[in-house]
Design a protein around this motif. Sequence first.
Motif, PDB file in Angstrom:
ATOM      1  N   GLU A  45       0.835  -1.189   0.000  1.00  0.00           N
ATOM      2  CA  GLU A  45       0.000   0.000   0.000  1.00  0.00           C
ATOM      3  C   GLU A  45       0.877   1.249   0.000  1.00  0.00           C
ATOM      4  OE1 GLU A  45      -3.578   1.840   2.846  1.00  0.00           O
ATOM      5  OE2 GLU A  45      -2.884  -0.230   3.099  1.00  0.00           O
ATOM      6  N   ARG A  52      -3.169   1.066  -8.459  1.00  0.00           N
ATOM      7  CA  ARG A  52      -4.616   1.249  -8.360  1.00  0.00           C
ATOM      8  C   ARG A  52      -4.946   2.090  -7.128  1.00  0.00           C
ATOM      9  NH1 ARG A  52      -7.623  -2.075 -11.710  1.00  0.00           N
ATOM     10  NH2 ARG A  52      -6.409  -3.725 -12.757  1.00  0.00           N
ATOM     11  N   ASP A  53      -6.057   2.856  -7.223  1.00  0.00           N
ATOM     12  CA  ASP A  53      -6.491   3.616  -6.064  1.00  0.00           C
ATOM     13  C   ASP A  53      -7.325   2.743  -5.139  1.00  0.00           C
ATOM     14  OD1 ASP A  53      -9.084   3.480  -7.083  1.00  0.00           O
ATOM     15  OD2 ASP A  53      -9.110   5.562  -7.791  1.00  0.00           O
ATOM     16  N   ARG A  54      -7.905   3.347  -4.103  1.00  0.00           N
ATOM     17  CA  ARG A  54      -8.629   2.562  -3.109  1.00  0.00           C
ATOM     18  C   ARG A  54      -9.950   2.013  -3.639  1.00  0.00           C
ATOM     19  NH1 ARG A  54      -7.512   6.299   2.314  1.00  0.00           N
ATOM     20  NH2 ARG A  54      -5.357   5.622   2.616  1.00  0.00           N
ATOM     21  N   ASN A  55     -10.378   2.489  -4.784  1.00  0.00           N
ATOM     22  CA  ASN A  55     -11.586   1.969  -5.419  1.00  0.00           C
ATOM     23  C   ASN A  55     -11.271   0.939  -6.498  1.00  0.00           C
ATOM     24  OD1 ASN A  55     -13.499   3.599  -3.962  1.00  0.00           O
ATOM     25  ND2 ASN A  55     -12.758   5.345  -5.171  1.00  0.00           N
ATOM     26  N   GLY A  56     -10.001   0.609  -6.639  1.00  0.00           N
ATOM     27  CA  GLY A  56      -9.591  -0.373  -7.634  1.00  0.00           C
ATOM     28  C   GLY A  56      -9.396   0.195  -9.014  1.00  0.00           C
ATOM     29  N   LYS A  88      -7.461   1.795 -11.949  1.00  0.00           N
ATOM     30  CA  LYS A  88      -6.049   1.777 -12.321  1.00  0.00           C
ATOM     31  C   LYS A  88      -5.562   3.176 -12.665  1.00  0.00           C
ATOM     32  CE  LYS A  88      -2.706  -1.040 -14.817  1.00  0.00           C
ATOM     33  NZ  LYS A  88      -2.500  -2.191 -15.718  1.00  0.00           N
ATOM     34  N   GLY A  99      -3.484   4.299  -2.431  1.00  0.00           N
ATOM     35  CA  GLY A  99      -3.859   3.052  -3.084  1.00  0.00           C
ATOM     36  C   GLY A  99      -2.833   1.973  -2.837  1.00  0.00           C
ATOM     37  N   TRP A 100      -2.676   1.097  -3.835  1.00  0.00           N
ATOM     38  CA  TRP A 100      -1.688   0.035  -3.713  1.00  0.00           C
ATOM     39  C   TRP A 100      -0.995  -0.168  -5.039  1.00  0.00           C
ATOM     40  CZ3 TRP A 100      -1.771  -4.906  -6.095  1.00  0.00           C
ATOM     41  CH2 TRP A 100      -2.928  -5.204  -6.827  1.00  0.00           C
TER      42      TRP A 100
END
Length: 496
Positions: free
Chosen positions: A322, A391-395, A397, A448-449
Amino acid sequence: MRKSICALAAVAACTLGFNAQAVVKLEGATANALEVSESGAGHFLVVPYFTTQSGNALLFSLVNMDEVNGKAVKMRFRSARNADTLFDFQVFLAPGDMWTANVSQNSAGLSFLTTADTSCTKPAKSSLNSTPFQTERLNSKRTAAARADETREGYIEIVTMADIPPSDKGLYPLIAANAGTARCANASGNATWTALDSNRAGLSDYVALGMQPPSSGLTANWTIINVPKALSWSGSAFALEARKGGVAALGNLAYFPQVSTTLSNAGTYSADPLFASAKPRLAAKMSELPDISTPYVSATTDPNQQAKALTSLLEVTTVANEFWTDAGIVAATDWLFSMPTRRFMLGVDYSAGSSAALVYNSAMGVSQDTLSLSYWDGESVCDIEPVRSVRDRNGVKSTWADTKEARFNFLCGATSLYSLRSIANKDSGVLGSSVGDGSERSIDISNGWMATSLESLDGKGLPVIGQAFVRAFNPSVAPGTAGNFSVTWPHRLLKN
């Protein structure tokens, strides 16, 4: 006056002899493999990073979870750039004992260790506390300030050399605490204690002194603390355990005197390519052994064999974690990549003409061809920046293209930092690294991650461990209250 590295061996033991043989035979192992220890307890430990840069200091604790046997332990601090030895010593832990220390920066810009602990050490605590990290193994062509800077970042390598079982004679009575103090602190004239400063032929000689082949049970914790910035990050050491059939077993007794006597056969005990060959690039001292390549399990007699097995064990093709880069809380993230076996693949010879030269360990199958995705920047080996998936926290990209910021300064050296920031946040110096300087990356999403691919053309990965270090600020705190806070997450290391 700056003390020589001889001080680390204690004046009485610093014999500076030449062509001495080390222990003739490493023996005693019942284990047949080294494996990653999920519990965090083992025979070998690696602290993936230490730093005394930018107000940081390291708090360290070494724990013997074995409540029956004492442990003779080797500790070695290596530089981030090329894993050169900066400081090494021995700690003797009683059963259930803990040893603690602090590493910070002195007025000369050198890292130095201090300890108030009463556990036994070689050299003695007074010598440890008065001797800063050494620069003899660093590039003498660099300025004194640049060499001092190299003492301020790196990783720690820890090896259990031997068990010290309960006994009423020999070593055990010297290391056992008596009214809070071990007898060895006042036993410089003790025959058994001083006998450790002379080389022995093999297992039976060390058994006579009160040692046995090493069992598991060693753990360590570390904290990087920055008092001026009210920040701290902590974690546990990465552990490797000698096992047989998946169960902890005994390793080879691998005690080497903490003296500066030069070895003639260091390549027998270390895969370090600068120690190998009939004409080694570096004349190894006994105090520079053992390391994690020193043959430790049964059927392993070649250090290159062990180093190769450890490299394969630690190889991963993907590192994921993360990150926070939210400019609203001045967040930034440093990803640490530490490679504790890289030194055994290649070393850097600083004495080669006007510039440093790479020395590949061909016995491990390493050559310029096998490192085709790497390059030499004149000081260390770096890798080409990997393919990244963000990707952000909502997935969602990121539009931060994989090739947008492709550079050639990723993973420079044995330990390096990869700094992530938002476009608006220009300050990415979470840990204030100088080794990671220039490796900042701007990301077009705030939190994000990310997954980085370390897979090479032949499908292999890189032997990496590490974690993420986060720094942020809470703007809503009351006046007079520190708003800084910090987070640490271990990397997710994937084999495929």
